[in-house]
Design an enzyme around this catalytic site. Sequence first.
Site, mmCIF file in Angstrom:
data_model
loop_
_atom_site.group_PDB
_atom_site.id
_atom_site.type_symbol
_atom_site.label_atom_id
_atom_site.label_comp_id
_atom_site.label_asym_id
_atom_site.label_seq_id
_atom_site.Cartn_x
_atom_site.Cartn_y
_atom_site.Cartn_z
ATOM 1 N N GLU A 106 2.996 -6.115 7.263
ATOM 2 C CA GLU A 106 3.073 -4.562 7.714
ATOM 3 C C GLU A 106 3.086 -4.968 9.498
ATOM 4 O OE1 GLU A 106 0.277 -5.554 4.369
ATOM 5 O OE2 GLU A 106 1.303 -6.908 6.358
ATOM 6 N N ALA B 127 1.148 -0.740 -0.301
ATOM 7 C CA ALA B 127 0.040 -0.432 -0.098
ATOM 8 C C ALA B 127 1.345 1.526 0.221
ATOM 9 C CB ALA B 127 -0.787 0.132 1.346
ATOM 10 N N GLU C 248 -1.838 -9.754 -0.974
ATOM 11 C CA GLU C 248 -3.535 -9.290 -0.653
ATOM 12 C C GLU C 248 -3.929 -9.600 -1.811
ATOM 13 O OE1 GLU C 248 -4.369 -7.547 3.115
ATOM 14 O OE2 GLU C 248 -3.521 -6.389 3.046
ATOM 15 N N GLY D 121 -0.546 -5.103 0.684
ATOM 16 C CA GLY D 121 -1.100 -5.420 -0.445
ATOM 17 C C GLY D 121 -1.395 -5.314 -1.066
#
Length: 259
Positions: free
Chosen positions: A134, A66, A114, A111
């Site tokens: 993270e 992200a 993901e 992300g």
Amino acid sequence: MAYQTLLTELENGILTVTINRPDKLNALNKDVFNDLDTLLKQVYTDNQIQSVIIIGSGNKAFVAGADITEFGNLSVEQGKQLAKRGQDIFDRIEQSPKPIIACVNGFALGGGCELAMACHFRIASDNAKFGQPEVNLGLIPGYGGTQRLAQLIGKGRAIELLISANMIDAQTAVQYGLVNYVVPQDELINKAKSILQIVNTKAPLAVAACIKAANAVWNESKNGFNEEIELFGSCFGTEDMKEGTIAFLEKRKAHFTGK
């Protein structure tokens, strides 16, 4: 259709989608989410699109995570809203009635991992790296990563990766079952297309039903076996089922119309 952060090319029913933020290693931000949202509406409704490939621009990263610059001053509620936004979009990828393959061409972190896991399956280049780092930021995955990683590689391995923030390489990923194939980077798209070219010859409604039934395994609100019964039965009401069985008996190739 024009996008700010995506490049698209439709050829022979296969839509190739390139996440195009090479200066940020294709990191996910609000613009990428907005573009993916719009793209998925097109995927769901455009009959010319039979299947989808998602890849990152360049040769270093699929999606490196992200965009952390957007995280700085978020409140607890704003953090929840961001996670909900990401989960909603990734759920629509997972639930797409048309196959979506992730071609992981480098780093798939945070992300990005993901996003790859939300796709129906993954093909990795030999330089690919996967991870959920993270905890290094005092965070956890928010876009479904804790759930899908455990589903794909098992709880023990998933928790180890989640709490250590360690990366794994492509060969380890295929050993764990996170990816289906590892190929040289210059063969990545061709490998995906070779699979989808076969899939695109099958009955579209049956393909969609297979995806829906398999997804029901992880949906606690559904009994997967009952879902299979319902979907199996519904196939008997399709023109494609009639065409497929007649073609089999007549020893010819079936011509499916998605009806």
